[in-house]
Design an enzyme around this catalytic site. Structure first.
Site, PDB file in Angstrom:
ATOM      1  N   GLU A   1       0.785  -1.232   0.000  1.00  0.00           N
ATOM      2  CA  GLU A   1       0.000   0.000   0.000  1.00  0.00           C
ATOM      3  C   GLU A   1       0.820   1.287   0.000  1.00  0.00           C
ATOM      4  O   GLU A   1       0.385   2.291  -0.543  1.00  0.00           O
ATOM      5  CB  GLU A   1      -0.925  -0.003   1.227  1.00  0.00           C
ATOM      6  CG  GLU A   1      -1.964  -1.104   1.224  1.00  0.00           C
ATOM      7  CD  GLU A   1      -2.926  -0.971   0.060  1.00  0.00           C
ATOM      8  OE1 GLU A   1      -3.546   0.100  -0.104  1.00  0.00           O
ATOM      9  OE2 GLU A   1      -3.041  -1.942  -0.716  1.00  0.00           O
TER      10      GLU A   1
ATOM     11  N   SER B   1     -45.556 -26.237  45.778  1.00  0.00           N
ATOM     12  CA  SER B   1     -44.994 -26.502  47.109  1.00  0.00           C
ATOM     13  C   SER B   1     -43.565 -25.996  47.269  1.00  0.00           C
ATOM     14  O   SER B   1     -43.054 -25.940  48.393  1.00  0.00           O
ATOM     15  CB  SER B   1     -45.034 -28.002  47.405  1.00  0.00           C
ATOM     16  OG  SER B   1     -46.368 -28.456  47.492  1.00  0.00           O
TER      17      SER B   1
END
Length: 783
Positions: free
Chosen positions: A86, A471
């Site tokens: 680049e 319960s």
């Protein structure tokens, strides 16, 4: 001479004009430029990482898959590859490469349009973070100006670090680290020369050169990058040749997201969004530390799935998934081609029934063949509501279950010698459930599974489903009773009860589960044997306000109606909420809020959130210990008997609602509290015998078997204010030594009985256990 002066004057005017035009152009281009200094606070969208207690990755959240890395984590050869590709003169220019600009201008003139930018790495950073992607000369001028300014604001390494983290490299990978994971299944720090060159080849056209779709194009560009590195003298001929000839194997780093503990991860995501907002969660690069334990998660999910599968089999065969016509069968098989090496024992696959006889069914799945023996279909009977599942005769003829053309679920058992596969008939459950496991000392949630299959339903039955606990609510009732005149030796009448509601003009006639009455009953037995009628009488005596207040004390915030049904668990709660309440019994009477997040930091390690939830004192240590002691009796002598297989000090309570619509089991030790819920999403009966002790506690036991060895054996500690006494189970008074129908029970000092039982006088009766053998047999059968 005069001509020379004229030419010099013209040249001066031209130079001044060009200069003036340049200054004007610069001023025009420099108008409304974004602030380049904002790049100093580089804060790109980063993936959030969720970690377990052991530092393993549980999952990621992101919009852009990007993981921040510093330049010193990048191999030198990787840096050079990107520079060669680049911007080879990156460390020499001041943000702009005149040679690159001229070269790009020539290409653009030849093409008649802007086809090449000639951008340096600095310019690419500017373009990516500050400008739009449009191609125009005005944008290019702005890019040049900003690049020059940025070069005087940040150093080269800082700019390069931003570039390597910001750049898009295809396949949803933003930045070098994400690309290394996406293409090579490794971290950027581990890249070699060939891999680095391939990644450096991608910025030109990341989508077109994606090696998963266009390896030839990517390799061609890779060779160009390596050639540039060779020309620049950054690699040797030998390194070049080796990298060019190296075979690259593409593989993605496994992403555990939604694979391990998906319900846990989803609940973490929901809590993070509530606290930080979506943008911060999906772009903020948060590091989230959770108390999740992978082994616990796996054990929880496995036990829940197996428990729900067993529950659905107890209700019998619902029929095949489908039955398809002969002309459609080949298409069905072609859509499910499998390779033998893909198959593992226990895997589920859809199969097509091709032939059936008494002994089993032949099937096809993909291009493979298998056989389902009738022995794996024994459960596929028609249920009888009046009989327990094991009392209904097993299937002995496969033709009663399957027909040719049926599509069914099967699991792999083994490979036969003839190359066919031995399979078992399976059925996906409609019933759902959840498991929630928390350290009661810290509130840290180690495991959470909110349903049978996360990818079928994201609804979390542990944290979002509100169901009647039945319960399983009773320990809260009995805890309130201990502070309102009752003790473990109190005697309460177990007899028919009628509650008239004068407003609705209705009567409520509750019953015990087994449908019988036991007369005067010890407080201890009432909780251990889960006597409904005793519980209601206790609640009536202490008052509804006491029950509601105790529930609030334990962190249950639901709206309670002012009627006695709440004593039997009629008010819906979440599994997480009930587990939270039980933590008070497992510790010193203070409850802790279960937490799935311990700490959150940003990508740089700065702490954003630290969980500082403190215990909330709900009941006295003596109250908590007495309830725990009685719940230990539930395990040793009541409906929690299945947990005895662990051979450890354990306390627990089952819960079953009317018509077995909901089944619960909350069980705990000093170091781990686990709750299980089972029921349909749209509540309906699960079957007469699908109680908390059968449907829920089996899941609890399977999970705890898998993790219990991680902890040393530990009993519950007794607080100083507790005394014990031998109590006559029939009278609730002090019992003589040797009396079999007696219990050692805990009392808060000063509340223990002082009167002696009549058994001290005359012949001592030895009737055995307080439960008759008939009742004990019934409990075993039902639970």
């Amino acid at each position: 001479m005069k001509i020379i002066k004229i030419l010099a004057l013209l040249m001066l005017v031209l130079l001044l004009g060009v200069t003036a035009a340049g200054i004007g152009l610069y001023k025009w281009a420099a108008q409304d430029l974004p602030d380049y200094r904002s790049i100093s606070d580089y804060d790109p969208p980063l993936a959030t990482k969720v970690l377990t207690r052991n530092g393993e990755v549980l999952g990621h959240f992101y919009r852009e898959k990007r993981f921040l890395i510093s330049l010193n984590e990048v191999p030198d050869v990787t840096v050079k590859a990107f520079l060669a590709s680049e911007d080879a003169r990156f460390y020499e220019h001041e943000g702009i490469s005149l040679l690159g600009v001229v070269r790009a201008a020539i290409h653009n003139l030849k093409a008649g349009e802007i086809v090449q930018g000639g951008s340096t790495i600095t310019q690419q950073v500017i373009k990516s973070l500050l400008l739009t992607p449009e191609r125009s000369y005005s944008r290019k001028m702005k890019e040049v100006i900003l690049a020059y300014r940025l070069e005087n604001h940040l150093n080269k390494d800082e700019i390069l670090t931003i570039y390597l983290n910001q750049i898009f490299l295809g396949s949803r990978a933003y930045g070098l680290e994400a690309a290394a994971r996406e293409y090579f299944g490794k971290h950027a720090r581990d890249l070699n020369l060939a891999e680095s060159a391939l990644l450096a080849a991608l910025p030109k056209a990341p989508s077109r050169l994606n090696p998963y779709r266009n390896m030839d194009g990517a390799r061609h560009r890779q060779v160009y990058v390596l050639s540039r590195m060779l020309d620049l003298g950054w690699i040797t001929e030998q390194e070049y040749a080796q990298a060019v000839s190296e075979s690259l194997e593409l593989q993605r780093m496994p992403d555990p997201s939604w694979r391990e503990g998906p319900y846990y991860l989803e609940e973490v995501r929901r809590q993070l969004i509530h606290k930080f907002g979506k943008d911060k969660v999906y772009e903020g690069g948060l590091i989230v530390h959770t108390p999740a334990d992978i082994e616990h998660l796996r054990a929880a999910e496995k036990s829940l799935r197996q428990g729900l599968e067993a529950s659905t089999k107890r209700r019998g065969w619902r029929g095949p998934v489908d039955n398809i016509l002969p002309e459609m069968q080949q298409d069905f098989l072609m859509d499910r081609i499998l390779e033998p090496e893909q198959l593992e024992k226990g895997q589920w696959h859809m199969a097509l029934v091709t032939d059936v006889d008494t002994g089993g069914a032949d099937v096809r799945f993909g291009d493979l063949k298998g056989h389902i023996p009738v022995s794996t279909m024994e459960w596929a009977r028609t249920p009888d509501p009046s009989r327990a599942p094991e009392e209904v005769p097993d299937i002995r003829d496969a033709a009663r279950v399957l027909s040719p053309g049926d599509v069914v679920w099967t699991s792999i058992l083994e490979l036969n010698e003839d190359g066919t596969w031995k399979l078992a008939l399976e059925q996906k459950p409609e019933v759902q459930g959840a498991i929630f496991s928390v350290d009661p000392l810290t509130g840290e949630v180690l495991a959470l599974a909110g349903g049978y299959d996360f990818f079928t339903s994201h609804f979390n039955r542990a944290t979002q489903a509100r169901r009647q606990p039945g319960s399983a609510f009773k320990p809260i009732v009995y805890s309130a009773a201990l502070d309102n005149g009752y003790n473990a030796a109190s005697i309460v009448l177990d007899a028919p009860f009628v509650y008239d509601d004068h407003q609705s003009l209705t009567s409520w006639r509750p019953q015990n589960f087994e449908g019988v009455f036991h007369g005067p009953t010890l407080f201890r037995d009432a909780l251990v044997k889960s006597r409904n009628l005793v519980t209601i009488r206790i609640s009536q005596n202490i008052g509804i306000n006491s029950l509601i207040s105790r529930s609030r004390d334990l962190g249950i915030t639901e709206d309670f109606p002012r009627d006695l049904t709440i004593s039997l668990g009629s008010v819906p709660v979440t599994l997480q909420e009930l587990c939270q309440a039980y933590t008070a019994f497992a510790r010193d009477g203070s409850y802790v809020q279960p937490r799935l997040i311990n700490r959150v930091t940003n990508a740089w390690g700065q702490v954003l959130y630290e969980n500082e939830d403190l215990p909330v004192q709900a009941v006295s240590p003596e109250n908590a210990y007495i309830i725990t002691n009685l719940l230990q009796e539930v395990v040793s002598d009541g409906t929690g008997w299945r947990a005895r297989v662990l051979g450890r000090p354990l306390a627990g309570k089952t819960g079953t609602t009317n018509e077995q619509r909901d089944a619960w089991y909350i069980g705990y030790s000093p170091y781990l509290l686990t709750g299980v819920y089972v029921g349909f999403d749209q509540p309906r009966p699960m079957g007469r015998f699908e109680t908390g002790a059968r449907a829920a506690s089996t899941i609890w036991v399977d999970y705890r078997k898998a993790v219990e060895d991680d902890y040393p054996v530990e009993d519950f500690s007794r607080p100083p204010g507790i005394v014990t006494a031998r109590i006559d189970a029939d009278s609730g008074l002090l019992a003589p030594s040797g009396l079999q129908n007696a219990y050692f029970l805990p009392f808060k000092a000063g509340t223990e009985p002082t009167r002696k039982s009549a058994r001290f006088e005359g012949e001592r009766k030895r009737p055995g256990r307080s439960s008759s053998s008939t009742e004990e047999d019934l409990l075993k059968q039902i639970y």
